[in-house]
Design a protein around this motif. Structure first.
Motif, PDB file in Angstrom:
ATOM      1  N   ALA B  22      10.035  -5.967  12.637  1.00  0.00           N
ATOM      2  CA  ALA B  22       9.730  -6.786  13.804  1.00  0.00           C
ATOM      3  C   ALA B  22       8.365  -7.445  13.635  1.00  0.00           C
ATOM      4  CB  ALA B  22       9.742  -5.927  15.067  1.00  0.00           C
ATOM      5  N   ASP B  23       7.535  -6.879  12.782  1.00  0.00           N
ATOM      6  CA  ASP B  23       6.202  -7.398  12.485  1.00  0.00           C
ATOM      7  C   ASP B  23       6.025  -7.506  10.977  1.00  0.00           C
ATOM      8  OD1 ASP B  23       5.139  -7.720  15.007  1.00  0.00           O
ATOM      9  OD2 ASP B  23       4.500  -5.620  15.133  1.00  0.00           O
ATOM     10  N   GLU B  24       5.027  -8.311  10.595  1.00  0.00           N
ATOM     11  CA  GLU B  24       4.646  -8.373   9.189  1.00  0.00           C
ATOM     12  C   GLU B  24       3.322  -7.639   9.025  1.00  0.00           C
ATOM     13  OE1 GLU B  24       4.519 -12.503   8.237  1.00  0.00           O
ATOM     14  OE2 GLU B  24       6.707 -12.655   8.050  1.00  0.00           O
ATOM     15  N   GLY B  25       2.949  -7.402   7.801  1.00  0.00           N
ATOM     16  CA  GLY B  25       1.675  -6.737   7.543  1.00  0.00           C
ATOM     17  C   GLY B  25       1.892  -5.338   6.998  1.00  0.00           C
ATOM     18  N   ARG B  26       0.967  -4.453   7.373  1.00  0.00           N
ATOM     19  CA  ARG B  26       1.042  -3.094   6.846  1.00  0.00           C
ATOM     20  C   ARG B  26       1.129  -2.082   7.983  1.00  0.00           C
ATOM     21  NH1 ARG B  26       0.344  -2.981   1.795  1.00  0.00           N
ATOM     22  NH2 ARG B  26      -0.080  -0.756   1.704  1.00  0.00           N
ATOM     23  N   VAL B  27       1.792  -0.988   7.715  1.00  0.00           N
ATOM     24  CA  VAL B  27       1.913   0.078   8.713  1.00  0.00           C
ATOM     25  C   VAL B  27       0.569   0.780   8.866  1.00  0.00           C
ATOM     26  CG1 VAL B  27       3.150   2.179   9.373  1.00  0.00           C
ATOM     27  CG2 VAL B  27       4.318   0.407   8.040  1.00  0.00           C
ATOM     28  N   GLY B  28      -0.081   1.021   7.742  1.00  0.00           N
ATOM     29  CA  GLY B  28      -1.371   1.697   7.765  1.00  0.00           C
ATOM     30  C   GLY B  28      -1.316   3.105   7.213  1.00  0.00           C
ATOM     31  N   ILE B  29      -0.366   3.346   6.322  1.00  0.00           N
ATOM     32  CA  ILE B  29      -0.184   4.686   5.750  1.00  0.00           C
ATOM     33  C   ILE B  29      -0.368   4.628   4.241  1.00  0.00           C
ATOM     34  CG2 ILE B  29       1.543   6.511   5.334  1.00  0.00           C
ATOM     35  CD1 ILE B  29       2.624   5.914   8.122  1.00  0.00           C
ATOM     36  N   ASP B  30      -1.035   5.618   3.706  1.00  0.00           N
ATOM     37  CA  ASP B  30      -1.303   5.689   2.275  1.00  0.00           C
ATOM     38  C   ASP B  30      -0.001   5.635   1.463  1.00  0.00           C
ATOM     39  OD1 ASP B  30      -2.942   5.997   0.014  1.00  0.00           O
ATOM     40  OD2 ASP B  30      -2.548   8.161  -0.018  1.00  0.00           O
ATOM     41  N   ARG B  31       0.037   4.779   0.459  1.00  0.00           N
ATOM     42  CA  ARG B  31       1.196   4.626  -0.443  1.00  0.00           C
ATOM     43  C   ARG B  31       2.451   4.111   0.279  1.00  0.00           C
ATOM     44  NH1 ARG B  31      -1.571   4.915  -5.207  1.00  0.00           N
ATOM     45  NH2 ARG B  31      -2.705   6.863  -5.373  1.00  0.00           N
ATOM     46  N   GLU B  32       2.266   3.371   1.347  1.00  0.00           N
ATOM     47  CA  GLU B  32       3.430   2.970   2.143  1.00  0.00           C
ATOM     48  C   GLU B  32       4.390   2.066   1.380  1.00  0.00           C
ATOM     49  OE1 GLU B  32       1.035   0.987   5.296  1.00  0.00           O
ATOM     50  OE2 GLU B  32       2.429  -0.679   5.016  1.00  0.00           O
ATOM     51  N   ASP B  33       3.875   1.246   0.469  1.00  0.00           N
ATOM     52  CA  ASP B  33       4.761   0.313  -0.241  1.00  0.00           C
ATOM     53  C   ASP B  33       5.845   1.054  -1.021  1.00  0.00           C
ATOM     54  OD1 ASP B  33       3.370  -1.805   0.736  1.00  0.00           O
ATOM     55  OD2 ASP B  33       2.095  -2.046  -1.029  1.00  0.00           O
ATOM     56  N   ILE B  34       5.441   2.010  -1.802  1.00  0.00           N
ATOM     57  CA  ILE B  34       6.420   2.721  -2.624  1.00  0.00           C
ATOM     58  C   ILE B  34       7.296   3.626  -1.751  1.00  0.00           C
ATOM     59  CG2 ILE B  34       4.752   4.545  -3.206  1.00  0.00           C
ATOM     60  CD1 ILE B  34       7.769   3.301  -5.308  1.00  0.00           C
ATOM     61  N   LEU B  35       6.733   4.164  -0.690  1.00  0.00           N
ATOM     62  CA  LEU B  35       7.540   5.013   0.194  1.00  0.00           C
ATOM     63  C   LEU B  35       8.639   4.198   0.879  1.00  0.00           C
ATOM     64  CD1 LEU B  35       4.651   7.131   1.769  1.00  0.00           C
ATOM     65  CD2 LEU B  35       6.299   7.885   0.044  1.00  0.00           C
ATOM     66  N   LEU B  36       8.307   2.992   1.292  1.00  0.00           N
ATOM     67  CA  LEU B  36       9.316   2.132   1.914  1.00  0.00           C
ATOM     68  C   LEU B  36      10.361   1.690   0.885  1.00  0.00           C
ATOM     69  CD1 LEU B  36       7.025  -0.046   4.231  1.00  0.00           C
ATOM     70  CD2 LEU B  36       8.565   1.806   4.913  1.00  0.00           C
ATOM     71  N   GLU B  37       9.922   1.469  -0.341  1.00  0.00           N
ATOM     72  CA  GLU B  37      10.876   1.116  -1.405  1.00  0.00           C
ATOM     73  C   GLU B  37      11.850   2.259  -1.672  1.00  0.00           C
ATOM     74  OE1 GLU B  37       9.503  -0.579  -5.120  1.00  0.00           O
ATOM     75  OE2 GLU B  37       7.813  -1.511  -4.087  1.00  0.00           O
ATOM     76  N   ILE B  38      11.322   3.457  -1.703  1.00  0.00           N
ATOM     77  CA  ILE B  38      12.186   4.633  -1.923  1.00  0.00           C
ATOM     78  C   ILE B  38      13.220   4.742  -0.798  1.00  0.00           C
ATOM     79  CG2 ILE B  38      12.218   7.166  -1.940  1.00  0.00           C
ATOM     80  CD1 ILE B  38       9.425   6.990  -3.344  1.00  0.00           C
ATOM     81  N   ALA B  39      12.752   4.575   0.422  1.00  0.00           N
ATOM     82  CA  ALA B  39      13.674   4.660   1.567  1.00  0.00           C
ATOM     83  C   ALA B  39      14.791   3.634   1.426  1.00  0.00           C
ATOM     84  CB  ALA B  39      12.904   4.444   2.865  1.00  0.00           C
ATOM     85  N   GLY B  40      14.424   2.409   1.084  1.00  0.00           N
ATOM     86  CA  GLY B  40      15.419   1.352   0.956  1.00  0.00           C
ATOM     87  C   GLY B  40      16.397   1.609  -0.173  1.00  0.00           C
ATOM     88  N   ALA B  41      15.887   2.084  -1.287  1.00  0.00           N
ATOM     89  CA  ALA B  41      16.748   2.326  -2.446  1.00  0.00           C
ATOM     90  C   ALA B  41      17.723   3.475  -2.181  1.00  0.00           C
ATOM     91  CB  ALA B  41      15.898   2.631  -3.677  1.00  0.00           C
ATOM     92  N   VAL B  42      17.264   4.495  -1.506  1.00  0.00           N
ATOM     93  CA  VAL B  42      18.156   5.631  -1.221  1.00  0.00           C
ATOM     94  C   VAL B  42      19.267   5.194  -0.268  1.00  0.00           C
ATOM     95  CG1 VAL B  42      18.303   7.885  -0.074  1.00  0.00           C
ATOM     96  CG2 VAL B  42      16.466   7.428  -1.716  1.00  0.00           C
TER      97      VAL B  42
END
Lengths: 236, 119
Positions: B22-42
């Motif tokens: 719903a928004d762009e930018g960053r959540v504000g959590i350490d290593r969020e990029d790879i964590l979100l990628e993992i979630a999407g891939a799973v």
């Protein structure tokens, strides 16, 4: 297969709690449940794994509404069509399930307790398979079907909590998590307590509101959980 | 979304709208990029995507954290099916305390009442 050999050849370190829960979880498919016998439950595991190749499911997934497309699911004929409809839809497009769809499924003759047991089996198999694929392992082989008949025990300690099916009626206590001691997600399969035990026997090794000994912070864990929930269009 | 409470406990103000896009930018959590990628891939289950996130994840998180992240994603890939397939409502307290957050993140679009009209 001994518990400590599951995922033993994988490069990634799999925690013993997960290995053990998966060993129990996969074995649970082979035993008679409350409404289905071992052979039927294993057939559901296979149906979950075949759902991704079902042409009807693929076409529905691409449609603006899955309810505009009629057709026949591709499956091996081991299970009735109404069971396959439930298994395939939960596996491939759960985010667009509606109350109307559920009512139609029940009208085909599936009982609510039977439906709940199917939900548990599908969701459990999705955890097992998502994890195996995620770490690069092969899917765990189905167990052999055990002899035995479904118990057909009806849990009467349920009530209408606003879900499609009656949920477990329990006394709630305050907790420091901000959630009730028995959140709705735990109570949702209350019609079939054995289904709760089977599913959460696996789920608890993957997530807990407390005492989760993972190499991730609580915020990192909740970030992953929230993203997966969003991708699956999950309101809860 | 328990991340909201997790942020409050740590006095962090996470941008939850990023999680639901719903928004762009960053959540504000350490290593969020790879964590979100993992979630999407799973969730997607595509073998090539999973292989890629395993490589990236091992590099940026370490193997144990990567395996744990996959475990969380796999667990939620299953439990969300239970919630979706039972038309499960929010717990009472959650419903009353998350009104604004649900509106900002557009989570209300996942509600059964919304889907009934949409589909």
């Amino acid at each position: 297969m001994p518990t400590n050999q599951l995922y033993a050849d994988q490069k990634l370190p799999v925690r013993g709690s997960i290995q053990a829960s998966h060993q129990e979880g996969i074995a649970g498919f082979g035993s008679a449940g409350t409404w289905f016998d071992g052979a039927q439950r294993i057939a559901m595991l296979r149906a979950v794994r075949q759902a991704g190749q079902c042409l009807l499911c693929q076409q529905r997934k691409q449609s603006l509404s899955p309810y505009t497309l009629q057709g026949v699911h591709e499956h091996d004929g081991e299970l009735p069509d109404n069971v396959i409809e439930v298994v395939h839809r939960i596996k491939t497009d759960s985010g667009r399930l509606t109350r109307r769809w559920f009512d139609r499924v029940i009208q085909t003759g599936l009982s609510e307790p039977e439906y709940v047991e199917i939900v548990s089996l599908v969701a459990t198999s999705i955890i097992l398979d998502s994890f195996a694929l995620g770490i690069g392992a092969g899917l765990i082989s189905p167990p052999a079907a055990q002899a035995g008949q479904p118990t057909r025990e009806v849990n009467k300690e349920v009530f209408d909590g606003g879900a499609w099916v009656p949920i477990m009626d329990v006394v709630q206590e305050e907790t420091d998590t901000g959630l009730p001691s028995a959140p709705n997600i735990f109570r949702s399969m209350g019609l079939v307590p054995a289904a709760i035990a089977h599913f959460f026997g696996v789920m608890r090794a993957h997530y807990s509101l407390s005492e989760l000994d993972f190499a991730l912070s609580r915020s990192q864990i909740e970030l992953i959980a929230a993203r997966v929930s969003s991708l699956n269009q999950c309101f809860y | 979304m328990l991340l909201r409470r997790s942020g409050e406990n740590q006095s962090e103000d996470y941008n939850l709208g990023v999680i639901t896009e719903a928004d762009e930018g960053r959540v504000g959590i350490d290593r969020e990029d790879i964590l979100l990628e993992i979630a999407g891939a799973v969730v997607n289950g595509d073998p090539q995507s999973l292989e890629q996130v395993r490589k990236t994840g091992a590099e940026f998180l370490g193997e144990q954290a990567l395996a744990d992240a996959i475990a969380v994603a796999a667990g939620f890939n299953g439990i969300t099916k239970v919630a979706n397939a039972t038309g499960l409502p929010l717990d009472a307290e959650t419903e009353t305390t998350t009104v604004l957050m649900r509106e900002q993140t557009r989570i209300d679009q996942f509600a059964d009442s919304y889907k009934a009209n949409q589909f």
